[in-house]
Design an enzyme around this catalytic site. Sequence first.
Site, PDB file in Angstrom:
ATOM      1  N   PRO A 141       6.946  -5.674  -5.369  1.00 17.71           N
ATOM      2  CA  PRO A 141       6.566  -6.853  -6.151  1.00 17.71           C
ATOM      3  C   PRO A 141       5.066  -7.119  -6.170  1.00 17.71           C
ATOM      4  O   PRO A 141       4.388  -6.978  -5.160  1.00 17.71           O
ATOM      5  CB  PRO A 141       7.302  -8.001  -5.460  1.00 17.71           C
ATOM      6  N   ASN A 142       4.610  -7.478  -7.354  1.00 21.06           N
ATOM      7  CA  ASN A 142       3.233  -7.919  -7.617  1.00 21.06           C
ATOM      8  C   ASN A 142       2.213  -6.788  -7.605  1.00 21.06           C
ATOM      9  O   ASN A 142       1.039  -7.030  -7.897  1.00 21.06           O
ATOM     10  CB  ASN A 142       2.803  -9.030  -6.634  1.00 21.06           C
TER      11      ASN A 142
ATOM     12  N   HIS B 148      -0.080   0.106   2.704  1.00 19.68           N
ATOM     13  CA  HIS B 148      -0.578  -1.216   2.310  1.00 19.68           C
ATOM     14  C   HIS B 148      -2.043  -1.093   1.958  1.00 19.68           C
ATOM     15  O   HIS B 148      -2.817  -0.493   2.718  1.00 19.68           O
ATOM     16  CB  HIS B 148      -0.398  -2.234   3.444  1.00 19.68           C
ATOM     17  N   ILE B 149      -2.396  -1.654   0.831  1.00 23.19           N
ATOM     18  CA  ILE B 149      -3.788  -1.591   0.369  1.00 23.19           C
ATOM     19  C   ILE B 149      -4.677  -2.407   1.315  1.00 23.19           C
ATOM     20  O   ILE B 149      -5.741  -1.967   1.727  1.00 23.19           O
ATOM     21  CB  ILE B 149      -3.870  -2.111  -1.084  1.00 23.19           C
ATOM     22  N   SER B 150      -4.224  -3.610   1.645  1.00 24.44           N
ATOM     23  CA  SER B 150      -4.979  -4.468   2.567  1.00 24.44           C
ATOM     24  C   SER B 150      -4.577  -4.150   4.006  1.00 24.44           C
ATOM     25  O   SER B 150      -3.558  -3.483   4.246  1.00 24.44           O
ATOM     26  CB  SER B 150      -4.691  -5.941   2.259  1.00 24.44           C
TER      27      SER B 150
ATOM     28  N   TYR C  26      -7.092  -6.890  -2.628  1.00 20.89           N
ATOM     29  CA  TYR C  26      -6.492  -5.690  -3.228  1.00 20.89           C
ATOM     30  C   TYR C  26      -7.434  -4.906  -4.146  1.00 20.89           C
ATOM     31  O   TYR C  26      -7.025  -3.887  -4.702  1.00 20.89           O
ATOM     32  CB  TYR C  26      -5.213  -6.085  -3.981  1.00 20.89           C
TER      33      TYR C  26
ATOM     34  N   ARG D  81      -4.369 -10.014   8.754  1.00 23.96           N
ATOM     35  CA  ARG D  81      -4.119 -11.170   7.887  1.00 23.96           C
ATOM     36  C   ARG D  81      -3.169 -12.142   8.587  1.00 23.96           C
ATOM     37  O   ARG D  81      -3.177 -12.238   9.800  1.00 23.96           O
ATOM     38  CB  ARG D  81      -3.602 -10.671   6.525  1.00 23.96           C
TER      39      ARG D  81
ATOM     40  N   ARG E 196       2.523 -11.171   8.082  1.00 21.31           N
ATOM     41  CA  ARG E 196       2.299  -9.837   7.504  1.00 21.31           C
ATOM     42  C   ARG E 196       2.270  -8.746   8.572  1.00 21.31           C
ATOM     43  O   ARG E 196       2.241  -7.558   8.273  1.00 21.31           O
ATOM     44  CB  ARG E 196       1.005  -9.805   6.694  1.00 21.31           C
TER      45      ARG E 196
ATOM     46  N   GLU F   8       4.779   4.418   4.638  1.00 19.95           N
ATOM     47  CA  GLU F   8       4.534   3.019   4.252  1.00 19.95           C
ATOM     48  C   GLU F   8       3.042   2.848   3.997  1.00 19.95           C
ATOM     49  O   GLU F   8       2.230   3.240   4.841  1.00 19.95           O
ATOM     50  CB  GLU F   8       4.965   2.136   5.432  1.00 19.95           C
TER      51      GLU F   8
ATOM     52  N   ASP G  79      17.216  -0.121   5.588  1.00 22.23           N
ATOM     53  CA  ASP G  79      18.493   0.596   5.643  1.00 22.23           C
ATOM     54  C   ASP G  79      18.561   1.715   4.601  1.00 22.23           C
ATOM     55  O   ASP G  79      19.129   2.776   4.863  1.00 22.23           O
ATOM     56  CB  ASP G  79      19.668  -0.375   5.425  1.00 22.23           C
TER      57      ASP G  79
ATOM     58  N   ASN H  87       4.899   1.248  -1.099  1.00 19.99           N
ATOM     59  CA  ASN H  87       4.268  -0.026  -0.747  1.00 19.99           C
ATOM     60  C   ASN H  87       5.275  -1.094  -1.149  1.00 19.99           C
ATOM     61  O   ASN H  87       5.382  -1.433  -2.327  1.00 19.99           O
ATOM     62  CB  ASN H  87       2.949  -0.200  -1.498  1.00 19.99           C
TER      63      ASN H  87
ATOM     64  N   ARG I 111      -4.622  -9.657  -9.277  1.00 20.70           N
ATOM     65  CA  ARG I 111      -4.246 -10.480  -8.127  1.00 20.70           C
ATOM     66  C   ARG I 111      -5.259 -10.338  -6.984  1.00 20.70           C
ATOM     67  O   ARG I 111      -5.665  -9.227  -6.644  1.00 20.70           O
ATOM     68  CB  ARG I 111      -2.826 -10.118  -7.629  1.00 20.70           C
TER      69      ARG I 111
ATOM     70  N   HIS J  24       7.920  -7.434   4.769  1.00 17.97           N
ATOM     71  CA  HIS J  24       8.021  -8.412   5.847  1.00 17.97           C
ATOM     72  C   HIS J  24       9.373  -9.120   5.904  1.00 17.97           C
ATOM     73  O   HIS J  24       9.580  -9.984   6.745  1.00 17.97           O
ATOM     74  CB  HIS J  24       6.900  -9.452   5.694  1.00 17.97           C
TER      75      HIS J  24
ATOM     76  N   ALA K  46       5.543  -7.678  -0.467  1.00 18.59           N
ATOM     77  CA  ALA K  46       6.020  -8.716   0.455  1.00 18.59           C
ATOM     78  C   ALA K  46       7.392  -8.396   1.056  1.00 18.59           C
ATOM     79  O   ALA K  46       7.738  -8.921   2.124  1.00 18.59           O
ATOM     80  CB  ALA K  46       6.061 -10.057  -0.261  1.00 18.59           C
TER      81      ALA K  46
HETATM   82  C1  DQA Z   1       0.575  -5.402   0.565  1.00 15.82           C
HETATM   83  C2  DQA Z   1       0.504  -6.411   1.710  1.00 15.82           C
HETATM   84  C3  DQA Z   1       1.668  -7.376   1.651  1.00 15.82           C
HETATM   85  O1  DQA Z   1       1.587  -8.293   2.721  1.00 15.82           O
HETATM   86  C4  DQA Z   1       1.645  -8.141   0.346  1.00 15.82           C
HETATM   87  O2  DQA Z   1       2.755  -8.999   0.267  1.00 15.82           O
HETATM   88  C5  DQA Z   1       1.570  -7.262  -0.834  1.00 15.82           C
HETATM   89  C6  DQA Z   1       0.701  -6.086  -0.784  1.00 15.82           C
HETATM   90  C7  DQA Z   1      -0.660  -4.496   0.525  1.00 15.82           C
HETATM   91  O3  DQA Z   1      -0.635  -3.527  -0.243  1.00 15.82           O
HETATM   92  O4  DQA Z   1      -1.663  -4.765   1.203  1.00 15.82           O
HETATM   93  O5  DQA Z   1       2.143  -7.530  -1.868  1.00 15.82           O
HETATM   94  O6  DQA Z   1       1.707  -4.572   0.771  1.00 15.82           O
END
Ligand code: DQA
Length: 144
Positions: free
Chosen positions: A9-10, A99-101, A22, A106, A110, A97, A86, A73, A17, A79, A76
């Site tokens: 998502p997002n 994560h950009i950030s 990001y 944070r 997270r 896995e 599963d 990725n 965003r 978390h 959210a």
């Molecule tokens: C994220 C970090 C997550 O906490 C956040 O909800 C995201 C992006 C990252 O790429 O840093 O949507 O996965």
Amino acid sequence: MKIMVINGPNLNMLGIREPTHYGKETYADLLKKIEKHAEEKGISIEFRQSNHEGDLVDYIQSTYQNFDGIVINPGAYTHTSIAILDAVKAVGVPTCEVHISDVNAREDFRKISYIRAACVLTVSGHGTDGYLEAIDYLIELKGK
Ligand code: DQA
């Protein structure tokens, strides 16, 4: 070698965003960058993105016997989602896995990742280069 790159998502809102977390690259830029890297490495990539948890589970399930690796990725859902954890356990496909950030630098919520327990690698805080690192790791793993 065939890898599925899944974004949750997002992540389709990249570039719009929260650029302080990001960056300014768009989702389309990200796909181009990964595609170029995959071409250089001579591997095949398929992309998926969804804002819906069940779709992400479906994408992961579809890798069973069809893909050599997953780069995900989960946004959210990292978390919160036991269903995504599963699904990765169910298919047994090596999964990274990304994560950009830097999720560990944070908010406390997270720092929790359900999917991490089923992953061969976590890359966090390396910007979009993290996806390329994950791909390279899977290529090396496959060669072993
Ligand atoms: C994220 C970090 C997550 O906490 C956040 O909800 C995201 C992006 C990252 O790429 O840093 O949507 O996965």
